[in-house]
Write a protein that holds these residues in place. Sequence first.
Motif, mmCIF file in Angstrom:
data_model
loop_
_atom_site.group_PDB
_atom_site.id
_atom_site.type_symbol
_atom_site.label_atom_id
_atom_site.label_comp_id
_atom_site.label_asym_id
_atom_site.label_seq_id
_atom_site.Cartn_x
_atom_site.Cartn_y
_atom_site.Cartn_z
ATOM 1 N N TRP A 306 -3.485 -6.901 5.710
ATOM 2 C CA TRP A 306 -4.736 -5.663 5.404
ATOM 3 C C TRP A 306 -4.195 -5.381 3.963
ATOM 4 C CZ3 TRP A 306 -4.288 -1.797 9.939
ATOM 5 C CH2 TRP A 306 -5.061 -2.230 10.978
ATOM 6 N N SER A 310 -7.212 -6.268 1.259
ATOM 7 C CA SER A 310 -7.697 -5.100 0.769
ATOM 8 C C SER A 310 -7.809 -5.242 -0.957
ATOM 9 C CB SER A 310 -7.105 -4.034 1.533
ATOM 10 O OG SER A 310 -7.292 -3.749 2.475
ATOM 11 N N TRP A 311 -6.683 -5.487 -1.489
ATOM 12 C CA TRP A 311 -6.496 -5.659 -2.970
ATOM 13 C C TRP A 311 -7.474 -6.759 -3.350
ATOM 14 C CZ3 TRP A 311 -5.254 -9.372 -6.578
ATOM 15 C CH2 TRP A 311 -4.968 -8.789 -7.921
ATOM 16 N N THR A 314 -11.099 -5.451 -3.479
ATOM 17 C CA THR A 314 -11.175 -4.756 -4.763
ATOM 18 C C THR A 314 -11.349 -5.760 -5.963
ATOM 19 O OG1 THR A 314 -8.839 -4.399 -4.863
ATOM 20 C CG2 THR A 314 -10.019 -2.631 -3.687
ATOM 21 N N THR A 324 -17.003 -0.223 -2.797
ATOM 22 C CA THR A 324 -16.209 -1.031 -2.158
ATOM 23 C C THR A 324 -15.044 -1.527 -3.290
ATOM 24 O OG1 THR A 324 -17.722 -2.863 -2.709
ATOM 25 C CG2 THR A 324 -17.511 -2.085 -0.440
ATOM 26 N N MET A 327 -9.628 1.080 -3.563
ATOM 27 C CA MET A 327 -8.699 0.859 -2.566
ATOM 28 C C MET A 327 -8.712 1.342 -1.296
ATOM 29 S SD MET A 327 -6.454 -1.530 -2.299
ATOM 30 C CE MET A 327 -4.967 -1.779 -1.392
ATOM 31 N N ALA A 330 -11.964 -0.182 0.463
ATOM 32 C CA ALA A 330 -11.427 -1.722 0.819
ATOM 33 C C ALA A 330 -10.547 -1.810 2.074
ATOM 34 C CB ALA A 330 -11.069 -2.296 -0.206
ATOM 35 N N LEU A 331 -9.634 -0.909 2.020
ATOM 36 C CA LEU A 331 -8.659 -0.730 3.329
ATOM 37 C C LEU A 331 -9.584 -0.342 4.629
ATOM 38 C CD1 LEU A 331 -5.742 0.993 1.866
ATOM 39 C CD2 LEU A 331 -5.695 -1.042 2.966
ATOM 40 N N TRP A 332 -10.495 0.439 4.425
ATOM 41 C CA TRP A 332 -11.558 0.927 5.518
ATOM 42 C C TRP A 332 -12.116 -0.296 6.066
ATOM 43 C CZ3 TRP A 332 -12.349 3.552 9.601
ATOM 44 C CH2 TRP A 332 -13.531 3.730 10.122
ATOM 45 N N VAL A 334 -11.746 -3.646 5.161
ATOM 46 C CA VAL A 334 -10.937 -4.632 5.963
ATOM 47 C C VAL A 334 -10.467 -4.424 7.370
ATOM 48 C CG1 VAL A 334 -8.822 -5.822 5.683
ATOM 49 C CG2 VAL A 334 -10.056 -5.767 3.871
ATOM 50 N N CYS A 357 -14.090 -11.013 3.585
ATOM 51 C CA CYS A 357 -14.308 -10.358 4.792
ATOM 52 C C CYS A 357 -14.437 -11.484 6.027
ATOM 53 C CB CYS A 357 -15.559 -9.355 4.685
ATOM 54 S SG CYS A 357 -15.329 -8.051 3.628
ATOM 55 N N THR A 360 -10.972 -12.284 6.944
ATOM 56 C CA THR A 360 -10.401 -11.257 7.322
ATOM 57 C C THR A 360 -10.980 -11.172 9.075
ATOM 58 O OG1 THR A 360 -10.428 -10.148 5.369
ATOM 59 C CG2 THR A 360 -10.042 -8.913 7.426
#
Length: 520
Positions: A306, A310-311, A314, A324, A327, A330-332, A334, A357, A360
């Motif tokens: 995750w 996420s990084w 971003t 997006t 951070m 992006a966490l949400w 992902v 994505c 992921t």
Amino acid sequence: MCDKREHVPGVRAPFRLCFPQLGRKAKGVPDRQDAAERRVTERGRPVCALDMEMTNYDLPGDSKLDCVNLGLISRNGRDSSKVSVPVTQRTGPMEGNNLYRLRDRKFLLEDKKRLCALALGTAVLGIVLMIVHAETCPFIDKTASHVFNCSISLSTACLLVLIIAFHYKDIRLFIIDHNQVDWRIAMTSQRVLVITLELIVCVIHPIGTYRELSQHLNSSSPAPLCISNHRGEAFMDLELLLSMLMFLRLYLVHRTILLHSKVLLSASYRSIGSLNNINFTFRFVLKVLMNKYPGRTLLIFIIFFWLTASWMLTLCERKTIEVTGKMDTALWLVAITFLTVGYGDVSPQTTCGKAVCLFTGVMGVACTAMLVAVVTKTLELNKGEKHVHLFMLDIQISKRIRHAAANVLRECWLLHRTNLKRGNRGEHRRHQRCLLEAIRVFRHLRLKQRKLRDYVSEMVDLPKMQMIMCDLSANWNNSYRELEQRILSMEQKLDELSRCFHQTSELLSQVLLRRNPEIR
């Protein structure tokens, strides 16, 4: 007979020392002990016999053992069967080479473990420096940016040196395992391809010089991106791609886990695995970890994935002015993509972000399947709990069957009494309905009990049944041996009885002949 076993250091097989000249006296055999002592006294040297038992180790032909200082104790009141034999070993050249090979192999394995750990640490250091540089680039000057770039390049060079050293140790280990063959034999096409791919993966790193902020971004951009003022947007895309590809260096994690796992370091694991043709690869180690620590392993992998995804998202979305690029957003994104929920409130705008994505989502499906399997295994009853639960269910169903049978009999009696009284037809129909319902419940419970017992019979523990059958077979064998012994003893007793009868008949005939000599 051999009655003393000496263990020689450095040799696996025990050496059994036999002294037939010093054995006990046997009936009908001349005394050999005196002759042995006389030979020792006359020749001035010990007499010994060596019977070498080789197990799993081939001792060279020129490797010998000498019996030195064999002290024979005189027979003046002391036991002459006690002999002290200090054994020394003369190591031949072939055996010495084997010992040196084992020592070198052990040292090479330790060097491989050390080099792999250092390579993983260097790779993680380069990734951390790249992340710090990408996050702090808009806020640092040109000199600090050069320092970061030089540090990343230096860590990459160190990583390449460690990778080459690791494969050098691996080739030396191959040469030792295959009895000092030429190193060119170890350089197969597959090995060359693997080394080349590893060097290509490890050499990837961003090499640009960041000097100013991107002109694409306005003041409302949540995550400013630093690009080169000489090469433009194409170079920025290349730098982003190289930064993301640096995460491929984490392939070293599986090699480090394999070389430092207790499965590979345990001699018992290796011995039993070699007997069962088990290859100790990362797949086997991962299966062991998933069976031993399933929740912990999945949790660590999911959290790391995750954060990494996420990084990377971003980093891909910083060229746009969308949210997006933050951070937290992006966490949400992902998380909902990983869990295959997909609310649609946010979505990636760049091709790079869409690819992240997509990957992921694929990993989320795989991890969700493993998570469901782990939860199912955790909630599943073990064998003992299943036996107790099914036993109690059987008891409860048996009680309900008895009650249902009693209800059937009661309704039959009530219906019979109604027929005898010849009352109204409504009561008669009510008792008929109750009887049919009681019969249906009784049949349903009987069917349920039959299914339960069939399931219990399918749960028979095969190893337990095998042990029971082995015990029965052993008992039968013992009974057979006892029966044979009894039959033999009965045969011996019958022989003795027949002999006694024969002797008795002879004695009777002799007595009769003495009393009546005319019978002759």
